[in-house]
Design an enzyme around this catalytic site. Structure first.
Site, PDB file in Angstrom:
ATOM      1  CE  LYS A 121      -3.813   1.938   2.785  1.00 29.98           C
ATOM      2  NZ  LYS A 121      -4.668   1.665   3.977  1.00 29.98           N
ATOM      3  CB  SER A 201      -7.616   3.618   3.484  1.00 29.47           C
ATOM      4  OG  SER A 201      -6.959   2.802   4.416  1.00 29.47           O
ATOM      5  CB  SER A 225      -8.573   0.808   6.135  1.00 33.09           C
ATOM      6  OG  SER A 225      -9.413   1.932   6.052  1.00 33.09           O
TER       7      SER A 225
END
Length: 521
Positions: A121, A201, A225
């Site tokens: 990420k 997210s 998330s």
């Protein structure tokens, strides 16, 4: 003691996956595009192959990390223009893979992740690669050093394949954000139905795994998330107990709740990646991944997510009971109070923690400068213009304020009691709930429609949670969220492996452009 516990879990899961448990590869497809099994020329199906199976092939010389990494890079090139999950690939990925091949040839491998391609990420500091949190404010110079978790991955021999898109600033900028959108990467699409949202997210990590663009990915979670994008993209996501994975070098929201964690298409790969991320720091405990018989699971139905999701939970409960588990219905207490307390506490913590992080990077040096950057850069406003959470955080009480301290203390107490008391009262091994509703239509003007309370108790308490695929509403995946007590990650992963094998709910996405409106939430 702790290392031995997780090592035992990993060994048992490996045996189970190879002998009977994990999804088995189907015949290799002839097309590398939407929906069919990815053709790789490797003799494996990237959709279903597990890390133990890949390592067995690399050990006998019938597969190399270089070939595997090349296959994933080709897949990203072919598929990612449809879903926009990968921001960039690492130009050194094939060099990393070649080094792993040398170790394999010389019998000097570093463990189960050696040679395995991993996506990160884009809020995880990665030396030599931009790390932006989705914001143009950080799109200049890359970080000078790796996040601690990236150091662990490199030491384990993993191939850093690239960076995934995310909801900008981990969805902590505007009151009505659109999950999966960032100024740097645009909008990530759900691979199952392209006009639907990927949630949370860690949207790019979840979508990339659903599309088989890497073997595993790293997400981060403050509340939902990791697990929501896992559920909504039909993959597995593990939010570890707070503190088991170092947050050093990860763009923060709150040190009191933030954690990075592994995401994969199956529990075995998730567990093996967690072992590396945590350095094996998990408590000893039962590690039989087939032991559903005699387990007591509390089902928190959450009817607010709709009758279709509730029907998935009813079918899930029936399947678990057939496998010998006892399923009792529960409602963890204190949820309304948790929802009232959490957001104000996060505002204070974000101001403190983002200021500390920005001081380590080029660009805006604190939250006030970041707010000004967004005001003066129109590209930051192309999906939604708001930065109300930034502005509220700037005005929030400091974390030294007695009112804030009382709020966080009450949050910690009630969130832990909500799980501990429920498990003790009903003599449970875990609490289960729906991870997510069917994916809503992505709409910048409206923003998300994502009031999903199941992730909150474990997220606020710092306890582990694990989402595994449970079923579908039409074409849209729904996950089953398992949660348990503090540092019960080992037991939860073992239970998750058994649940995964029983439900057998995963199926590959078909990249449909749209579906009827009935499943929209």
């Amino acid at each position: 003691m702790r290392k031995r516990g997780l090592a035992t879990l990993s060994a048992i899961l490996v045996v189970g996956s190879l002998c009977a448990g994990a999804p088995q590869p189907r015949a290799e497809a002839a097309d590398s595009g939407g929906g069919a099994g990815p053709a790789t020329g490797l003799g494996v199906d990237l959709d279903t192959v597990t890390i133990p199976e890949l390592q067995a092939r690399m050990a006998d010389g019938s597969l190399t990390s270089s070939a595997l990494t090349s296959a994933y890079l080709r897949r990203i090139k072919a598929i990612d223009p449809t879903i926009h999950a990968v921001l960039r690939t690492d130009p050194t990925a094939l060099r990393q893979a070649a080094a792993s091949d040398t170790r394999h040839r010389h019998g000097a491998t570093r463990g189960p992740l050696d040679g395995i391609p991993v996506l990160l990420k884009d809020n995880v500091n990665t030396r030599g690669l931009p790390t932006t949190a989705g914001s143009l404010a950080l799109a200049g110079s890359p970080p000078d050093t790796d996040a601690a978790l990236v150091t662990r991955l490199r030491y384990a021999g993993a191939v850093i394949l690239g960076k995934t898109n995310l909801s900008e600033w981990a969805n902590f900028r505007a009151t009505k954000p659109t999950s999966g959108w960032s100024a740097v990467g645009g909008q990530t699409n759900n691979p199952y139905v392209l006009d639907r949202n990927p949630c949370g997210s860690s949207a790019g990590s979840g979508a990339a795994l659903a599309a088989s663009l890497a073997q595993v990915a790293i997400g981060t979670e403050t509340d939902g998330s990791i697990v929501c994008p896992a559920g909504m993209n039909g993959v597995v996501g593990h939010k570890p107990s707070l503190g088991l994975v170092s947050q050093a070098g990860v763009v923060p929201i709150s040190a009191e709740q933030d954690t990075a964690g592994p995401m994969a298409r199956n529990v075995i790969d998730t567990a093996l990646t967690f072992s590396v991320l945590s350095g094996g720091r998990a408590a000893d405990g039962p590690t039989n991944p087939g032991a559903l018989r005699g387990k007591r699971i509390g089902l928190w139905r959450l009817p607010s997510l709709g009758p279709d999701v509730d029907a998935v939970m009813t079918r899930t409960a029936k399947q678990l009971r057939t496998a010998g588990a006892e399923v009792v219905e529960v409602t963890p207490p204190y949820q309304q109070r948790l929802s009232e307390l959490e957001f104000p506490a996060l505002l204070s913590e974000f101001h403190r923690d983002i200021d500390a992080y920005l001081a380590t990077r080029e660009g805006p040096r604190n939250l006030a400068e970041l707010i000004e950057f967004n005001r003066t850069h129109p590209a930051e406003q192309t999906c939604f213009a708001g930065q109300e959470l930034f502005e509220q955080a700037l005005a929030a009480p400091a974390t030294t304020d007695p009112e804030y301290r009382a709020r966080r203390a009450e949050l910690k107490d009630l969130s832990r009691r909500s799980i501990d008391e429920t498990m003790a009262t009903h003599h449970l091994d875990a609490i289960a709930s729906p991870t997510n509703p069917p994916a809503w239509t992505t709409d910048c003007a409206r923003g998300d429609n994502d009031v999903i309370p199941s992730s909150t108790p474990a997220a606020v308490a710092g306890y582990p949670s694990l989402s595994v695929p449970a079923g579908f509403v039409d074409e849209l995946p729904v996950g089953l969220l398992l949660m348990a007590g503090d540092h019960a990650d080992t037991e939860l992963l073992s239970l998750g492996a058994a649940v995964e094998r029983r439900l057998h709910a995963w199926r590959a996405p078909r990249y449909l452009p749209s579906v009827g409106t009935g499943a929209s939430r």
